[in-house]
Write a protein that holds these residues in place. Sequence first.
Motif, PDB file in Angstrom:
ATOM      1  N   TYR A 157       0.689  -1.309   0.157  1.00  0.00           N
ATOM      2  CA  TYR A 157       0.020   0.016   0.092  1.00  0.00           C
ATOM      3  C   TYR A 157       0.929   1.358   0.090  1.00  0.00           C
ATOM      4  CZ  TYR A 157      -3.335   3.578   1.673  1.00  0.00           C
ATOM      5  OH  TYR A 157      -3.860   4.759   1.810  1.00  0.00           O
ATOM      6  N   THR A 158       0.577   2.089  -0.851  1.00  0.00           N
ATOM      7  CA  THR A 158       1.462   3.348  -0.968  1.00  0.00           C
ATOM      8  C   THR A 158       0.970   4.414  -0.280  1.00  0.00           C
ATOM      9  OG1 THR A 158       1.955   2.759  -3.328  1.00  0.00           O
ATOM     10  CG2 THR A 158       2.382   5.119  -2.613  1.00  0.00           C
ATOM     11  N   LEU A 159       1.894   4.645   0.982  1.00  0.00           N
ATOM     12  CA  LEU A 159       1.225   5.617   1.927  1.00  0.00           C
ATOM     13  C   LEU A 159       2.154   6.897   1.690  1.00  0.00           C
ATOM     14  CD1 LEU A 159       0.153   6.453   4.760  1.00  0.00           C
ATOM     15  CD2 LEU A 159       2.202   5.869   5.864  1.00  0.00           C
ATOM     16  N   HIS A 160       1.239   8.154   1.511  1.00  0.00           N
ATOM     17  CA  HIS A 160       1.981   9.514   1.521  1.00  0.00           C
ATOM     18  C   HIS A 160       1.482  10.094   3.000  1.00  0.00           C
ATOM     19  CE1 HIS A 160       2.666   9.198  -2.803  1.00  0.00           C
ATOM     20  NE2 HIS A 160       1.373   8.460  -3.053  1.00  0.00           N
ATOM     21  N   VAL A 161       2.669  10.578   3.860  1.00  0.00           N
ATOM     22  CA  VAL A 161       2.406  11.285   5.001  1.00  0.00           C
ATOM     23  C   VAL A 161       3.474  12.271   5.062  1.00  0.00           C
ATOM     24  CG1 VAL A 161       3.445   9.449   6.428  1.00  0.00           C
ATOM     25  CG2 VAL A 161       1.670  10.604   7.542  1.00  0.00           C
ATOM     26  N   ALA A 162       3.138  13.359   5.645  1.00  0.00           N
ATOM     27  CA  ALA A 162       4.092  14.316   5.969  1.00  0.00           C
ATOM     28  C   ALA A 162       5.236  14.540   5.227  1.00  0.00           C
ATOM     29  CB  ALA A 162       4.721  14.138   7.291  1.00  0.00           C
TER      30      ALA A 162
END
Length: 182
Positions: free
Chosen positions: A6-11
């Motif tokens: 799962y590709t997570l984009h955070v901060a």
Amino acid sequence: MAQKTYTLHVAGVTRELPIVKISDDLAIASFVILGDTELVCAAAAQLVKKLPPVDILVTAEAKGIPLVFEMSRLLGMKRYIVARKSIKPYMESPIVDEVVSITTQKKQILCLDHNDASLVKGRRVAIIDDVISTGESVQAVERLVTKAGGIVVAKAAILAEGDAAQRNDIIFLEKLPLFPLK
Ligand SMILES: O=P(O)(O)OC[C@H]1O[C@H](OP(=O)(O)OP(=O)(O)O)[C@H](O)[C@@H]1O
């Protein structure tokens, strides 16, 4: 299962999280911040901006520790508190509770050393974790803090997983989906 990550984009940071089966009917995206200095520092900088005024930060061992370290540093706090998952010989009169988290799925204890408990007494506390999912871990820390006489004014995590994303009593940066298998 077709989807393996799962590709997570955070901060401002992107991570490919492996999707791991945790029971016959559920898989989760595995989010492990231990060792990830770049992500921890980026997320901590954003989370501190969302906190109300607090006196001290409390987390649960283990994955919340680097996050709470960096957040306390950014806030100019000289200390933070870690609720441990086993009672150590050097602990004095620990306050003890129990928790079952989504990833561990068996009963773990959570305890606060007496000296740490005295540091939260009468203080405004933010409970910090990497992820809030079932909410059991944060709730157990809240019970410990309350028993110690602290006042919980915020509960914050980098990610809110599954139903936690619908909660309006927690602070978080991004949502993380669950992956039902049935
Ligand atoms: O909202 P919950 O369902 O309680 O799940 C979230 C908690 O689960 C994970 O900890 P874990 O049990 O994997 O322990 P660890 O940090 O010691 O690895 C995570 O770091 C949170 O503390």
